[in-house]
Design an enzyme around this catalytic site. Structure first.
Site, short mmCIF file in Angstrom:
data_model
loop_
_atom_site.label_atom_id
_atom_site.label_comp_id
_atom_site.label_asym_id
_atom_site.label_seq_id
_atom_site.Cartn_x
_atom_site.Cartn_y
_atom_site.Cartn_z
CE LYS A 112 -135.51 51.99 66.14
NZ LYS A 112 -135.41 50.55 66.18
CE LYS B 137 -127.82 50.50 67.58
NZ LYS B 137 -127.04 49.86 66.54
CB THR C 259 -132.10 49.92 68.20
OG1 THR C 259 -131.03 49.08 67.76
CG2 THR C 259 -131.55 51.29 68.59
P1 NAD Z 1 -137.18 44.34 60.25
O1 NAD Z 1 -138.33 45.26 60.02
O2 NAD Z 1 -136.53 43.68 59.10
O3 NAD Z 1 -137.64 43.15 61.27
C1 NAD Z 1 -138.53 43.32 62.32
C2 NAD Z 1 -139.43 42.08 62.36
O4 NAD Z 1 -140.31 42.19 63.48
C3 NAD Z 1 -140.31 41.95 61.12
O5 NAD Z 1 -140.13 40.67 60.54
C4 NAD Z 1 -141.73 42.14 61.64
O6 NAD Z 1 -142.71 41.36 60.96
C5 NAD Z 1 -141.58 41.67 63.08
N1 NAD Z 1 -142.61 42.19 63.97
C6 NAD Z 1 -143.13 43.43 64.04
N2 NAD Z 1 -144.05 43.50 65.02
C7 NAD Z 1 -144.09 42.27 65.59
C8 NAD Z 1 -144.84 41.70 66.66
N3 NAD Z 1 -145.74 42.42 67.33
N4 NAD Z 1 -144.63 40.41 66.97
C9 NAD Z 1 -143.74 39.67 66.27
N5 NAD Z 1 -142.99 40.15 65.25
C10 NAD Z 1 -143.17 41.42 64.91
O7 NAD Z 1 -136.12 45.16 61.11
P2 NAD Z 1 -134.57 44.80 61.38
O8 NAD Z 1 -133.73 45.53 60.39
O9 NAD Z 1 -134.44 43.33 61.56
O10 NAD Z 1 -134.36 45.56 62.79
C11 NAD Z 1 -134.78 44.97 64.02
C12 NAD Z 1 -134.18 45.78 65.16
O11 NAD Z 1 -132.76 45.77 65.06
C13 NAD Z 1 -134.59 47.26 65.15
O12 NAD Z 1 -134.82 47.67 66.48
C14 NAD Z 1 -133.39 47.95 64.53
O13 NAD Z 1 -133.26 49.30 64.93
C15 NAD Z 1 -132.25 47.09 65.05
N6 NAD Z 1 -131.01 47.13 64.26
C16 NAD Z 1 -131.08 47.00 62.89
C17 NAD Z 1 -129.89 47.04 62.14
C18 NAD Z 1 -129.93 46.89 60.63
O14 NAD Z 1 -128.88 47.14 59.99
N7 NAD Z 1 -131.04 46.47 60.03
C19 NAD Z 1 -128.66 47.17 62.78
C20 NAD Z 1 -128.62 47.27 64.18
C21 NAD Z 1 -129.82 47.24 64.90
#
Ligand code: NAD
Length: 289
Positions: A243, A168, A93
């Site tokens: 966010k 979104k 997102t």
């Molecule tokens: P999270 O923090 O659990 O996962 C993100 C991952 O990205 C982490 O494991 C981190 O180590 C990795 N990362 C960060 N920088 C990196 C890089 N340069 N190279 C490789 N890996 C890297 O977050 P999440 O909850 O999985 O969310 C991910 C996305 O999904 C976000 O954009 C969030 O807004 C979106 N989202 C989340 C939810 C939710 O309920 N958690 C729902 C819908 C959308």
């Protein structure tokens, strides 16, 4: 298919596992060792660099925290390193402007790319029941559908590049507004002398009907089962809602849209998160009223 998966956190971890279950060869990269260990346990092949993971793949899927990281990872390590025949899909997102910028850079370098953010939380990511809203050309969407299907309940073509992110931000701004409205109505009912359970029974079958009231009732012990029944643990964290609201406010500003309730909802979640409640489910706004 050979698919590189970049970012295997709360969401990406389960999504990659579902691609493996569907028979794809998944090449995983994440900065966090524990995310990679989990990916390995789920049948992914793990890599120490993004550039290594994207070698020779048919598609690259990313699920990263924010736009700045997406921009950097795509420009430094994916564009020019994955084969140009690979379809690029960013499921994070992020803001609409960055999504369009990255897709333009990818197109210039000869790649087809889509923005494909999701609706549904960690349980939907694990269960393969996410809704994907996809921005990109018709041809890119047709290819994206095949990659996204094993992770999806629905895959919808929103329109041209960036349209998935527009969908979104609008969806989640609407969600924040009807959640706050639902909390206010439940609190007002009780204070004014109506049993909130009775209010739920009436309003959930009346014009107050909405997802926050009917399917995710934010008052403990009332209506549908939700994180409210579990001390607001799990669910959709208020920090993540904030966010998404900030992305919507940036989108409103750059497009000249007037969003007074969206702005107010952002201020309400800002105050709530700053008070140390970022980890609580977003329905916990009920406790402030
Ligand atoms: P999270 O923090 O659990 O996962 C993100 C991952 O990205 C982490 O494991 C981190 O180590 C990795 N990362 C960060 N920088 C990196 C890089 N340069 N190279 C490789 N890996 C890297 O977050 P999440 O909850 O999985 O969310 C991910 C996305 O999904 C976000 O954009 C969030 O807004 C979106 N989202 C989340 C939810 C939710 O309920 N958690 C729902 C819908 C959308």
């Amino acid at each position: 298919m050979k698919i590189a998966f970049i970012g295997l956190g709360n969401m990406g971890g389960g999504m990659a596992a579902n691609l493996v279950k569907a028979g794809h060869q998944v090449r995983a990269f994440d900065l966090a060792a524990e995310a990679l260990d989990r990916a390995k346990g789920n049948g992914c092949e793990v890599f120490t660099t993004v550039q290594g993971a994207v070698q020779g793949v048919d598609a690259v899927v990313s699920m990263l925290p924010n736009g700045a990281i997406v921009e950097k990872v795509f420009s430094d390590d994916i564009i020019g390193h994955a084969p140009t025949s690979a379809l690029l899909l960013d499921c994070s997102t992020i803001d609409v402007a960055t999504a369009r910028l990255v897709e333009e850079a990818a197109a210039k370098a000869g790649y087809a790319m889509v923005d494909a953010p999701v609706s549904g939380g960690i349980a939907a990511a694990n269960g393969g029941t996410l809704t994907f809203m996809v921005g990109g050309t018709d041809a890119a969407f047709a290819r994206a559908e095949a990659v996204l299907q094993p992770m999806a309940k629905a895959v919808i073509h929103a329109g041209a590049s960036g349209s998935g992110q527009v969908a979104k931000m609008c969806n989640n701004m609407l969600l924040a507004i009807h959640m706050i409205g639902t909390c206010e109505a439940l609190a007002l009912a009780e204070k004014a002398g109506l049993d909130p359970q009775k209010f739920f029974e009436i309003s959930s079958k009346s014009t107050g009907y909405c997802w926050s009231l009917n399917d995710y009732t934010p008052a403990p012990g009332i209506g549908a089962a939700s994180p409210a029944d579990n001390g607001y643990q799990g669910g959709f964290a208020s920090a993540l809602m904030l966010k998404d609201l900030r992305l919507a406010m940036a989108g409103a500003q750059s497009s000249g849209a007037t969003v007074p309730l969206g702005k107010h909802a952002t201020e309400i979640y800002e105050k709530f998160v700053e008070a140390g409640n970022g980890g609580k489910d977003f329905g916990a706004i009920f406790t402030t009223l």
